[in-house]
Scaffold this motif. Structure first.
Motif, short mmCIF file in Angstrom:
data_model
loop_
_atom_site.label_atom_id
_atom_site.label_comp_id
_atom_site.label_asym_id
_atom_site.label_seq_id
_atom_site.Cartn_x
_atom_site.Cartn_y
_atom_site.Cartn_z
N LEU A 174 0.71 -1.25 0.25
CA LEU A 174 0.01 -0.04 -0.10
C LEU A 174 0.82 1.31 0.04
O LEU A 174 0.60 2.15 -0.58
CB LEU A 174 -0.98 -0.04 1.20
CG LEU A 174 -1.93 1.11 1.44
CD1 LEU A 174 -2.90 1.28 0.27
CD2 LEU A 174 -2.84 0.99 2.65
N ILE A 278 -5.17 -5.34 0.46
CA ILE A 278 -4.58 -4.56 1.36
C ILE A 278 -4.96 -3.25 1.73
O ILE A 278 -4.67 -2.62 2.42
CB ILE A 278 -2.85 -4.48 1.23
CG1 ILE A 278 -2.88 -3.91 -0.50
CG2 ILE A 278 -2.19 -5.97 0.99
CD1 ILE A 278 -1.39 -3.42 -0.81
N THR A 281 -6.75 -4.91 4.69
CA THR A 281 -6.02 -5.89 5.59
C THR A 281 -4.75 -5.62 5.54
O THR A 281 -4.09 -5.57 4.53
CB THR A 281 -6.24 -7.32 5.34
OG1 THR A 281 -7.77 -7.48 4.92
CG2 THR A 281 -6.04 -8.35 6.46
N GLY A 282 -4.16 -5.36 6.64
CA GLY A 282 -2.80 -5.20 6.80
C GLY A 282 -2.35 -4.43 7.77
O GLY A 282 -3.07 -3.95 8.83
N GLU A 284 -0.04 -1.55 7.58
CA GLU A 284 0.99 -0.52 7.05
C GLU A 284 0.54 0.93 7.65
O GLU A 284 -0.67 0.86 8.20
CB GLU A 284 1.10 -0.42 5.45
CG GLU A 284 1.80 -1.61 4.82
CD GLU A 284 1.80 -1.68 3.45
OE1 GLU A 284 2.34 -0.84 2.72
OE2 GLU A 284 1.07 -2.62 2.74
N THR A 287 -2.96 1.69 6.25
CA THR A 287 -3.89 0.70 6.44
C THR A 287 -5.22 1.39 7.06
O THR A 287 -6.50 1.12 6.49
CB THR A 287 -3.45 -0.48 6.89
OG1 THR A 287 -2.06 -0.93 6.35
CG2 THR A 287 -4.37 -1.73 6.69
N ARG A 291 -8.60 1.42 5.26
CA ARG A 291 -9.71 0.51 5.70
C ARG A 291 -11.09 1.18 5.91
O ARG A 291 -12.21 0.67 5.62
CB ARG A 291 -9.24 -0.21 6.81
CG ARG A 291 -10.19 -1.41 7.76
CD ARG A 291 -9.30 -1.60 8.86
NE ARG A 291 -10.33 -2.56 9.67
CZ ARG A 291 -10.31 -3.92 9.54
NH1 ARG A 291 -9.33 -4.58 8.76
NH2 ARG A 291 -10.89 -4.66 10.46
#
Ligand code: HEM
Length: 337
Positions: A174, A278, A281-282, A284, A287, A291
């Motif tokens: 990302l 991503i 989900t993730g 970083e 995120t 999200r």
């Protein structure tokens, strides 16, 4: 004396800075205002109808074509700006760069649109503008939003194969995707997430997601963020020794419909590409923010459509050639001789 000259230098320094900033601001304003929705009002008044008719015919013949045309505008704009450079033929062309080779499609449809436009307004409308209009029409015909397309881009004289090789890719994380968007001036996460929503239509080939199916990131196991029934479907579609180039829908819930199902997929671990999943989900830095946009879009089509349309206009504004730069290509595949 020393003091006063220092003061003068200081003043002229800040005056210079001021003038520079003013000029930069004018440039920015100018770039934005260089394109206008009525650019062809007198030179090709029926342009929108001509393009629409051709896109309708193409999409009637093959629904996926809407997705393919939308993607062409993206791949054009991210490399040297929206200048039709992607359309140029030749082994040094962008079509041969990894993200486009055996993947970018719809060039014959662009040829048909261009022929139809040329037959009514010869030598006036750029191939870059045709891509922008076709992307809008494709979105609308798939059930997505519409928007007014700023026009007046001219066509580039060179392709940039290396630049095309660096388009955002399905294995990028990302942080890298955000950096690639920012590098072309799309510095808002809204652009990244809403435009990724294009993957609500169209197809992707095994090569772009098989990294998730057996040995994800060298773990010897599939990507744990891929829902199990979808994983087994994809494993049978793309065995290790797969023949040809099978594809599957980027949005397996409502393949040809431009809707929010893509975002619902991400919430349910059913994103097809790693670069899709991503966004939800993730761990970083970006995120959490991505999200939360995914969550909003997944339940709010109005917000997704609004943001998507605005981001498409912003994307269409990337580095247009205007004035006496570039040319109006007669044939989108070659520069004028
Ligand atoms: C965020 C980064 C992005 C990545 C990593 C990415 C990657 C991909 C990949 C790997 C495919 C499948 C290609 C194939 O297998 O032949 C694809 C398809 C597609 N992409 Fe993206 N993409 C991104 C953003 C975008 C954007 C910004 C748009 C449009 C504004 C877009 C529109 C599409 C469409 C419509 C398809 C389906 C094309 C077809 O069916 O012919 N993508 N993308």
């Amino acid at each position: 004396m020393e003091n006063s000259s220092a003061l003068l230098l200081g003043r002229s320094g800040s005056l210079l800075q001021f003038v520079t900033i003013l000029l930069l601001m004018l440039c920015v304003v100018d770039v934005k205002s260089q394109l206008s929705v009525d650019f062809y009002a007198s030179t090709c008044p029926k342009l929108a109808q001509i393009v629409r008719k051709e896109v309708v015919n193409a999409v009637k013949a093959e629904m996926r074509m809407a997705a393919s045309l939308l993607r062409l505008h993206f791949h054009d704009c991210f490399v040297n700006g929206c200048d039709g450079s992607l359309l140029l033929d030749g082994t040094d062309g962008e079509k041969f760069a990894r993200p486009n080779l055996n993947s970018a499609r719809g060039f014959e449809v662009v040829d048909s649109i261009k022929r139809a436009v040329e037959s009514q307004c010869s030598g006036v409308v750029s191939c870059a503008d045709i891509l922008a209009l076709a992307a809008r029409d494709s979105t609308l015909l798939s059930g997505g939003p519409s928007w007014k397309v700023p026009l007046g881009r001219r066509d580039g004289l060179v392709a940039n194969q290396t630049g095309a090789g660096d388009l955002p890719g399905p294995f990028d994380n990302l942080t890298l995707i955000i950096a690639k968007f920012a590098a072309v001036g799309l510095d808002s996460l809204v652009d990244v997430v809403s435009l990724s929503g294009s993957h609500t239509i169209g197809q992707a080939s095994c090569a772009t997601f098989s990294n998730r199916l057996t040995n994800f990131s060298g773990t010897g196991a599939p990507d744990p963020t891929l829902e199990s029934s979808m994983l087994s479907d994809l494993q049978s579609l793309c065995p290790a020794n797969v023949n040809g180039n099978p594809t599957t829908a980027l949005d397996r819930g409502s393949t040809d419909l431009f809707d929010t199902h893509y975002f619902q997929n991400l919430v349910n671990n059913k994103g097809l590409l790693s670069s899709d999943q991503i966004l939800f989900t993730g761990s970083e830095a970006a995120t959490a923010a991505a999200r939360s946009l995914v969550q909003i879009y997944s339940v709010n089509p109005g917000r997704f459509f609004f943001d998507f349309a605005n981001s498409m206009v912003r994307m269409g504004n990337i580095g247009p050639l205007t004035g006496s730069n570039g040319e109006i290509r007669r044939n989108c595949r070659v520069i004028n001789s």
